[in-house]
Structures are given as C-alpha cells and as structure tokens.
Design an enzyme around this catalytic site. Structure first.
Site, PDB file in Angstrom:
ATOM      1  N   ARG A  34      21.754  14.051  -5.416  1.00 36.53           N
ATOM      2  CA  ARG A  34      21.713  12.589  -5.551  1.00 36.53           C
ATOM      3  C   ARG A  34      22.021  12.177  -6.978  1.00 36.53           C
ATOM      4  O   ARG A  34      21.351  12.602  -7.919  1.00 36.53           O
ATOM      5  CB  ARG A  34      20.303  12.066  -5.147  1.00 36.53           C
ATOM      6  N   ARG A  67       1.756 -11.819   5.005  1.00 33.05           N
ATOM      7  CA  ARG A  67       3.214 -12.001   5.040  1.00 33.05           C
ATOM      8  C   ARG A  67       3.865 -11.525   6.336  1.00 33.05           C
ATOM      9  O   ARG A  67       5.049 -11.710   6.534  1.00 33.05           O
ATOM     10  CB  ARG A  67       3.840 -11.335   3.816  1.00 33.05           C
ATOM     11  N   PRO A 112       0.835  -1.213   0.000  1.00 30.91           N
ATOM     12  CA  PRO A 112       0.000   0.000   0.000  1.00 30.91           C
ATOM     13  C   PRO A 112       0.867   1.260   0.000  1.00 30.91           C
ATOM     14  O   PRO A 112       1.835   1.334   0.748  1.00 30.91           O
ATOM     15  CB  PRO A 112      -0.791  -0.097   1.298  1.00 30.91           C
ATOM     16  N   GLU A 113       0.531   2.201  -0.856  1.00 31.14           N
ATOM     17  CA  GLU A 113       1.237   3.477  -0.916  1.00 31.14           C
ATOM     18  C   GLU A 113       0.296   4.565  -0.392  1.00 31.14           C
ATOM     19  O   GLU A 113      -0.781   4.256   0.102  1.00 31.14           O
ATOM     20  CB  GLU A 113       1.682   3.747  -2.362  1.00 31.14           C
ATOM     21  N   HIS A 122      -5.764 -15.080   8.380  1.00 32.53           N
ATOM     22  CA  HIS A 122      -4.519 -14.379   8.693  1.00 32.53           C
ATOM     23  C   HIS A 122      -4.736 -13.179   9.617  1.00 32.53           C
ATOM     24  O   HIS A 122      -4.090 -12.146   9.469  1.00 32.53           O
ATOM     25  CB  HIS A 122      -3.798 -13.931   7.418  1.00 32.53           C
TER      26      HIS A 122
END
Ligand SMILES: [Zn+2]
Length: 270
Positions: free
Chosen positions: A149, A107, A2-3, A88
């Site tokens: 960068r 996970r 998820p972002e 889960h």
C-alpha cells in the site's frame, strides 16, 4: 466513533447481564436500524430466542443466539446501549428477568443485522482483519499488508481489513508510540518500524480497554459511566500542547479527510 476499546468495554458490561437470558420482547422504533430488512421481520426473529454469548469482532458487537442466529450490531457514530430510559431510543430489548436494554443513537447511522451463524464468519471475514490483540495479528502479517500500500500509513491503518477495530483515536496514539509519521507511505516502513508499530497498536488498544474507552461526546458505557482514556491521550486532539515525550507542540494534519495529530519531532518524515 466507538473503536475497539469502547466496543470491548460495552461487550464486557453487557455479557453478564445478557448471557443466558431470553429476549421476551423486542421493540424497534426506527426502520433505518434494520434496513434493508423489515423491522417486524427482525423483531420476530429475535423474540423468544435466548442469548448464548455476547462477543466482539473489530467494532462489531455480536449477540449469539441459541437458535443459531446472531445479531450483529455496529454502533457507527453515536450508537450506545444502556439500562435506563434515554432520549433518542431506537430499539428496546426486554429480557425475561425484566431487564430493559435500550439502544440509543442520536445520528442514526448504527445498524442491526440478523444473520445465521454460518453466514456470520464469511460476512465478518470480508470486512475485518484478524483481532489486533489476538495471536493471528502478527508483525509479519502487518508487514505484508503495509508493503503493498502506497497510501499514507494512517489511512491504511484505518482500513478495518488491516487492523480490525482501530479508528482515528487509537491510530494516532499508536503512531505516536511507534514514533512514525502518519503521512509516510505505508510501503516505506522498514521491518523494525513495522515491529514497533505492531507493539504500539496493541499497547494503545490495551491502554484504552484498561480505561474503559474514551468519552468524547456520545460514548458512555452501558452502566452509564464515562470512559477515562480521554484524560490520557498523548497526541489525539492536543494540537499545540507539548508532546509528553519531547515537549514539542503537537501538530495537526488531515489524512484521508480525518484530523490527525502527531509530534513533528518524535514522528519525523524520515
Ligand atoms: Zn515529541
């Protein structure tokens, strides 16, 4: 994973059902969730407290509690919240109105951390840059970060201290919107390119929020519905399909180990 748009969608659905409610009972079923802290310690801290606000910073969900504590949740790969029993299950919060909020995580990389409110801001400030949809995230701020960068642009955009909440999907979508090659050194961008990128990041994230995020494998919103953004990806996951702008087949590369999709014609290596 998820972002920002997915976590924001979750926040928006949780807030009206959680805010003002007291946590009657906590059941943490997986000790890994609260590591290095003991799950019973965390249970005790949360039980009986009232949820004052449900907020988001970058990819973190923040439950601010009336006592001055905050529960900081990071969903990582597969964490999600729901109001129905699920497989889960890793934790359950029972609220004083009988609501059963289930945290599930296939996970098990997700984390729950309880902090004092005063510890929260320094903790987040060290890990996340300004909110990309907020007023502190300016084109000038982004330009300063990129200028120092030399790593590939895409890799720098995934640094949460540069763009909080941006991940693999929305980075690719933003770079396509900005017509910038993901492999270019970040420091090579001209000022007008940074301005384009700044607008594109915001546009890509806003599009994701409007569609309630993207459902690929595990993400679902707390009310059980799927996001719709996956129907509208311009490049992400679309290798070989025509670019929606010019028709050139979308190419795939790897940047910092992450699958990266772009249009070789719209996003040339200048
Ligand atoms: Zn194109």
């Amino acid at each position: 994973m998820p972002e920002l748009p997915e976590v924001e969608t979750i926040r928006a659905q949780l807030a009206p059902r959680l805010e003002g409610r007291t946590i009657a009972r906590v059941e943490i079923l997986d000790p890994r969730l609260t590591r290095p802290f003991d799950l019973f310690e965390v249970t005790e801290e949360l039980e009986g407290d009232r949820i004052a606000a449900v907020e988001r910073r970058g990819k973190y969900l923040v439950l601010r509690l009336e006592s001055g504590l905050a529960l900081l949740v990071h969903l990582r790969m597969t964490g999600s919240f729901g109001f129905e029993a699920a497989s889960h299950e890793r934790a359950v919060l029972e609220l004083d109105d009988g609501t059963r909020l289930v945290y599930r995580d296939v996970r098990r990389f997700g984390t729950w951390l309880v902090l004092e409110n005063v510890e929260l801001d320094p903790y987040l400030a060290g890990r996340t840059g300004p909110e990309p949809l907020g007023s502190r995230f300016t084109s000038g701020w982004l330009a300063d970060r990129l200028a120092v960068r030399r790593a590939p642009l895409k890799a720098v955009l995934l640094d949460q201290r540069v763009v909080a909440g941006l991940g693999n999907i929305y980075a690719d979508e933003a770079l396509w919107r900005a017509r910038l090659n993901p492999l270019r050194p970040a420091s090579s961008l001209e000022p007008n390119e940074v301005r384009r990128l700044h607008l594109a990041i915001r546009a890509a994230l806003r599009a994701g929020i409007e569609r309630q995020g993207a459902t690929l494998r595990d993400y679902a919103t707390p009310d059980g519905s799927a996001g719709g953004m996956q129907e509208e990806f311009r490049v992400y996951g679309r290798e070989g399909e025509p670019c929606p702008r010019c028709g050139t087949p979308i190419a795939k590369a790897r940047v910092g180990g992450r699958g990266t999709w772009y249009c070789p014609r719209c996003q040339p290596w200048v």
